[in-house]
Design an enzyme around this catalytic site. Structure first.
Site, PDB file in Angstrom:
ATOM      1  N   GLU A  84       0.824  -1.213   0.000  1.00  0.00           N
ATOM      2  CA  GLU A  84       0.000   0.000   0.000  1.00  0.00           C
ATOM      3  C   GLU A  84       0.856   1.260   0.000  1.00  0.00           C
ATOM      4  O   GLU A  84       0.544   2.236  -0.686  1.00  0.00           O
ATOM      5  CB  GLU A  84      -0.953   0.015   1.200  1.00  0.00           C
ATOM      6  CG  GLU A  84      -2.059  -1.031   1.152  1.00  0.00           C
ATOM      7  CD  GLU A  84      -2.973  -0.884  -0.045  1.00  0.00           C
ATOM      8  OE1 GLU A  84      -2.934   0.169  -0.707  1.00  0.00           O
ATOM      9  OE2 GLU A  84      -3.725  -1.825  -0.327  1.00  0.00           O
ATOM     10  N   GLN A  98       0.193   6.780  -5.168  1.00  0.00           N
ATOM     11  CA  GLN A  98       0.466   7.571  -6.384  1.00  0.00           C
ATOM     12  C   GLN A  98       1.419   6.857  -7.338  1.00  0.00           C
ATOM     13  O   GLN A  98       2.197   7.499  -8.045  1.00  0.00           O
ATOM     14  CB  GLN A  98       1.036   8.946  -5.996  1.00  0.00           C
ATOM     15  CG  GLN A  98       0.036   9.812  -5.276  1.00  0.00           C
ATOM     16  CD  GLN A  98      -1.109  10.211  -6.166  1.00  0.00           C
ATOM     17  OE1 GLN A  98      -0.948  11.027  -7.044  1.00  0.00           O
ATOM     18  NE2 GLN A  98      -2.262   9.616  -5.958  1.00  0.00           N
ATOM     19  N   GLY A 117      10.451   7.006  -6.423  1.00  0.00           N
ATOM     20  CA  GLY A 117       9.895   8.348  -6.226  1.00  0.00           C
ATOM     21  C   GLY A 117       9.265   8.578  -4.868  1.00  0.00           C
ATOM     22  O   GLY A 117       9.102   7.648  -4.074  1.00  0.00           O
ATOM     23  N   TYR A 118       8.924   9.831  -4.610  1.00  0.00           N
ATOM     24  CA  TYR A 118       8.325  10.247  -3.323  1.00  0.00           C
ATOM     25  C   TYR A 118       9.085   9.619  -2.161  1.00  0.00           C
ATOM     26  O   TYR A 118       8.572   8.766  -1.438  1.00  0.00           O
ATOM     27  CB  TYR A 118       6.844   9.880  -3.278  1.00  0.00           C
ATOM     28  CG  TYR A 118       5.972  10.775  -4.109  1.00  0.00           C
ATOM     29  CD1 TYR A 118       6.360  12.076  -4.421  1.00  0.00           C
ATOM     30  CD2 TYR A 118       4.738  10.348  -4.583  1.00  0.00           C
ATOM     31  CE1 TYR A 118       5.553  12.915  -5.183  1.00  0.00           C
ATOM     32  CE2 TYR A 118       3.929  11.183  -5.346  1.00  0.00           C
ATOM     33  CZ  TYR A 118       4.346  12.457  -5.639  1.00  0.00           C
ATOM     34  OH  TYR A 118       3.541  13.267  -6.387  1.00  0.00           O
ATOM     35  N   TYR A 169      -6.359   6.900   3.533  1.00  0.00           N
ATOM     36  CA  TYR A 169      -6.511   5.800   2.589  1.00  0.00           C
ATOM     37  C   TYR A 169      -5.802   4.538   3.086  1.00  0.00           C
ATOM     38  O   TYR A 169      -6.404   3.457   3.172  1.00  0.00           O
ATOM     39  CB  TYR A 169      -5.994   6.153   1.181  1.00  0.00           C
ATOM     40  CG  TYR A 169      -5.792   4.885   0.411  1.00  0.00           C
ATOM     41  CD1 TYR A 169      -6.893   4.194  -0.082  1.00  0.00           C
ATOM     42  CD2 TYR A 169      -4.526   4.298   0.304  1.00  0.00           C
ATOM     43  CE1 TYR A 169      -6.748   2.956  -0.696  1.00  0.00           C
ATOM     44  CE2 TYR A 169      -4.373   3.064  -0.303  1.00  0.00           C
ATOM     45  CZ  TYR A 169      -5.482   2.402  -0.799  1.00  0.00           C
ATOM     46  OH  TYR A 169      -5.341   1.186  -1.368  1.00  0.00           O
ATOM     47  N   ASP A 221      -9.633   5.549  -2.765  1.00  0.00           N
ATOM     48  CA  ASP A 221      -8.390   5.923  -3.447  1.00  0.00           C
ATOM     49  C   ASP A 221      -8.740   6.595  -4.771  1.00  0.00           C
ATOM     50  O   ASP A 221      -9.897   6.910  -5.041  1.00  0.00           O
ATOM     51  CB  ASP A 221      -7.523   4.682  -3.671  1.00  0.00           C
ATOM     52  CG  ASP A 221      -8.049   3.837  -4.817  1.00  0.00           C
ATOM     53  OD1 ASP A 221      -9.275   3.799  -4.995  1.00  0.00           O
ATOM     54  OD2 ASP A 221      -7.242   3.226  -5.532  1.00  0.00           O
ATOM     55  N   THR A 270       6.545  16.819 -10.269  1.00  0.00           N
ATOM     56  CA  THR A 270       5.121  17.089 -10.158  1.00  0.00           C
ATOM     57  C   THR A 270       4.808  18.565 -10.381  1.00  0.00           C
ATOM     58  O   THR A 270       3.864  18.897 -11.078  1.00  0.00           O
ATOM     59  CB  THR A 270       4.609  16.668  -8.766  1.00  0.00           C
ATOM     60  OG1 THR A 270       4.936  15.299  -8.569  1.00  0.00           O
ATOM     61  CG2 THR A 270       3.113  16.868  -8.664  1.00  0.00           C
TER      62      THR A 270
END
Length: 352
Positions: A51, A56, A95-96, A134, A152, A304
């Site tokens: 999860e 994203q 990423g992130y 979420y 989501d 982004t």
DNA sequence: AAATCGGGGTC
DNA sequence: GACCCAGATTT
């Protein structure tokens, strides 16, 4: 649709579950509906890990990272015991990166504060780092069948169509959540996964296969033949351009000079080659030291909220006076915590 | 409420 | 290119 959703039409959860029993996607972190009916329970560690990776991020991109992580660290205690640097290296490219730091912190909190077992309610799960509304709901539903709405990006789209929502989802999020909550059946975990599968396969962003959708005939957009008109898009803001320079230095042995980024902000704590500030106006290259610098071209990378254009320079610098970084053999670059941007830079300099 | 935070799959 | 993905956190 009138706002708010005062008396929303219930979703036919039995029809959705019936569809899921026949068409569930086969995913590495999932327990198939037939196995669940036999009493097999999902592993909360694997569900949580998937999860977080899927925040994203597409299933296609996550798959190999998930397999790598569970191979290296089969249980939450293994991940908690790993050095953060190792986690960041393995996360590189996904990423992130705040997710990777929160992932590690969460694993340690589960071990230290919960005896190595994940909490079983959405509310408790949300107190852990990197677990929001979420993810908390998803873990609680999938692992423990808590009857809670799991909302989501897929569900945003499915519900926006189902209710023919005439405002952007952001403006009606809590109304959608309440409507979904009223439809959650006992098989809450399968229902959550079913609705997400539905969004990923039948009710996709650019294709809506309404003729085979279990939400027929209740879906308002499908009845009107207008599924693709929803969800209503918010106004999009344009992406500014920033420009800068990146400096790839190699020594006599062919090793590359690397350093760590600051521990806060963009690409926090990840590895980079020296580079300039990224400004709106084009700026001359301020080379880190005197050398025979050669321009190797430009790298374009889209984040982004801005687009980055980096001029790439390389030079041979023997016995250079540099501080704070390290020299890495080209063969070792693969294992460094290099985000995709700097892998592109190194490739442009001929070091991939 | 809005901004920040990556990267790739897919059309 | 544009869109969007099993969003969370900070401001």
């Amino acid at each position: 649709m009138a706002m708010p959703l005062s008396d929303p039409h219930r979703i036919d959860s039995a029809a959705v579950l019936g569809w899921y029993d026949r068409h569930a996607r086969d995913l590495p972190w999932r327990v198939a509906p037939a196995d669940r009916q036999r009493g097999v329970r999902p592993d909360p560690y694997r569900v949580w890990l998937s999860e977080v990776m899927l925040q994203q991020t597409t299933v296609a991109a996550v798959r190999k990272y998930f397999l790598r992580f569970t191979d290296l660290w089969p249980e939450v205690a293994d991940l908690a015991a790993a050095p953060l640097d190792a986690v960041l290296r393995e996360w590189a490219g996904l990423g992130y990166y705040a997710r990777a730091r929160n992932l590690h912190a969460c694993a340690q909190a589960v071990v230290r504060e919960h005896g190595g077992a994940f909490p079983t309610s959405s509310a408790e799960l949300q107190r852990l780092p990197g677990i929001g509304a979420y993810t908390g709901a998803a873990i609680a539903a999938i692992c423990f069948d808590e009857q809670i709405a799991v909302l989501d990006g897929n569900l945003d789209r499915v519900l926006a169509r189902y209710y023919a929502l005439d405002v952007p989802v952001r403006e009606a999020k809590e109304d959608l959540r309440a409507a979904l909550q009223a439809s959650v059946p006992e098989r809450a975990g399968d229902f959550a996964q079913a609705m997400m599968d539905l969004g990923a396969t039948i009710c996709a962003p650019r294709v809506a296969s309404c003729l085979v959708c279990p939400l027929q005939p209740d879906c308002a957009a499908a009845r009107a033949g207008e599924a693709l008109l929803y969800p209503v898009k918010p106004e999009k803001t344009e992406r500014p351009v920033r420009r800068g320079h990146a400096f790839v230095m190699t020594d006599a042995a062919g090793d590359v000079y690397l350093q760590s980024r600051p521990h806060k902000g963009l690409l926090a704590g990840m590895t980079e080659v020296p580079n300039s500030d990224w400004g709106v106006e084009p700026d001359g290259p301020a080379f880190p030291l005197d050398a025979d610098w050669r321009h190797r071209g430009q790298v374009v990378h889209v984040f982004t909220h801005f687009r980055l254009e980096l001029e790439v320079w390389s030079a041979r610098v023997d016995g250079a006076m540099l501080d704070g970084g390290w020299w890495s053999e080209p063969a070792a670059l693969k294992g460094e915590a290099l985000p995709t941007l700097f892998r592109k830079v190194l490739a442009r300099a001929g070091l991939d």
